[in-house]
Design an enzyme around this catalytic site. Structure first.
Site, PDB file in Angstrom:
ATOM      1  CG  HIS A 239      -1.804  -1.127   1.408  1.00 21.54           C
ATOM      2  ND1 HIS A 239      -2.953  -1.308   0.664  1.00 21.54           N
ATOM      3  CD2 HIS A 239      -1.740  -2.188   2.251  1.00 21.54           C
ATOM      4  CE1 HIS A 239      -3.563  -2.419   1.049  1.00 21.54           C
ATOM      5  NE2 HIS A 239      -2.850  -2.977   2.004  1.00 21.54           N
TER       6      HIS A 239
HETATM    7  O1  RIB Z   1      -4.861   0.295   4.691  1.00 23.54           O
HETATM    8  C1  RIB Z   1      -3.460   0.280   4.469  1.00 23.54           C
HETATM    9  C2  RIB Z   1      -2.794   1.265   5.356  1.00 23.54           C
HETATM   10  O2  RIB Z   1      -3.031   0.891   6.700  1.00 23.54           O
HETATM   11  C3  RIB Z   1      -1.261   1.265   5.204  1.00 23.54           C
HETATM   12  O3  RIB Z   1      -0.759   2.551   5.459  1.00 23.54           O
HETATM   13  C4  RIB Z   1      -0.802   0.297   6.258  1.00 23.54           C
HETATM   14  O4  RIB Z   1       0.489   0.635   6.784  1.00 23.54           O
HETATM   15  C5  RIB Z   1      -1.838   0.493   7.336  1.00 23.54           C
HETATM   16  O5  RIB Z   1      -1.414   1.548   8.155  1.00 23.54           O
END
Ligand code: RIB
Ligand code: CA
Length: 311
Positions: A239
């Site tokens: 992500h």
């Molecule tokens: O949903 C993904 C996000 O949530 C990313 O930033 C991961 O590190 C969690 O914090």
């Protein structure tokens, strides 16, 4: 080559770790600081983890400034270690960090660096610090070149059916930030889910025989096990690295104008992002990421992480 001045606002987090290591190995980016925020784990641990990552990258020039300890309005629960491990970095063994913690609050550091020259904020955790920035420094938005945010979802969430974690953790902060008069590129789950690393990639990192390669493979192992339980395969979703990738390779992520808003009420939908892509919003400075080429993304992450240890 003009380097892009960035601050990474982060809640490390194993995918934050890959994003940070990608940025610190990329000469195109001038990483002015890491600013920590409560999210995946509490702010003591996210700050410690950011310091650990500065040590691991061999980049003592990058300060770590502590930020908000929790959401603006309503308390949020931390995940119980089943995604990022109990320490937030996959529960590996780490020496005590040597990178110092800056004596300046995250919000003040961001404002100070923005006052010097155009600054891009890469936000890969809950948006509490950025909302506090807006509140504490009215008009600061004009000094911010762009805010690139990993957060939100066009369709299904991850922490609830409707909400993605970073927005869910502090919806009031996200609502303030997404409504702000600054250029935003939002990278929601439907974009980030295209950016996966497989066991072949984890084996590649482990095979580098470097501290970074070994630790990246190690910290992603529990994350892969979580993905197998929740998604039915071990492909790990990077992500946060998509937010660094967006700044590192302009144009690599296809985006479009959209109106962005956050549900802060709603018994079932609190933390939901409402992304309006209708034609009327096509020219907005608030953009949403739609597509990336996974092969190109993975090749860049591999090439940059293979640069460690940095000369
Ligand atoms: O949903 C993904 C996000 O949530 C990313 O930033 C991961 O590190 C969690 O914090
Ligand atoms: Ca994160």
């Amino acid at each position: 080559m003009a380097r892009t001045r960035i601050v990474i606002d982060t809640d490390p987090g194993v995918d934050d770790a890959v994003a940070i290591l990608l940025a610190l190995a990329s000469e195109e980016l001038d990483v002015l600081a890491l600013t920590s925020v409560a999210g995946n784990v509490d702010v003591d641990q996210t700050t410690r983890n950011a310091r650990r990552l500065v040590d691991l990258a061999g980049r003592p020039d990058v300060p770590v400034a502590r930020g908000a300890a929790g959401p603006l309005v309503h308390a949020a629960r931390f995940e119980d270690g089943h995604v990022h491990g109990h320490d937030g970095l996959g529960d590996l063994t780490w020496a005590d960090p040597t990178a110092p913690e800056a004596g300046e609050h995250a919000v003040d550091l961001i404002a100070r660096r923005a006052s010097e020259a155009p600054l891009t904020i890469v936000a890969i955790g809950p948006l509490t610090n950025l909302a506090l920035l807006r509140a504490r420094y009215p008009g600061i938005e004009s000094a911010i070149e762009r805010v690139v945010i990993m957060g939100g979802a066009s369709f299904a969430g991850n922490v609830t059916a409707a909400a993605e974690f970073n927005v869910w953790f502090d919806p009031e902060a996200a609502a303030s930030v997404l409504a702000g008069p600054w250029p935003i590129t939002l990278l929601p789950l439907d974009l980030t889910h295209q950016a996966t690393l497989t066991d072949v990639d984890l084996a590649y990192f482990a095979g580098l025989g470097t501290e970074v390669g070994t630790r990246v493979a190690g910290m992603l192992e529990p994350y892969a096990a979580y993905h197998e339980r929740w998604h039915g395969n071990r492909d790990v979703i990077m992500h946060d690295a998509t937010a660094v990738y967006e700044v590192l390779v302009p144009g690599a992520i296809a985006t479009r104008g959209a109106h962005l808003a956050v549900e802060t009420g709603g018994a079932l939908t609190r933390g939901m992002t409402v992304i309006d892509r209708r034609r009327a919003h096509a020219e907005r400075p608030t953009r949403v990421g739609e597509h990336l080429d996974r092969e190109h993304f993975v090749a860049l992450v591999r090439e940059r992480l293979a640069r460690y240890p940095l000369s």
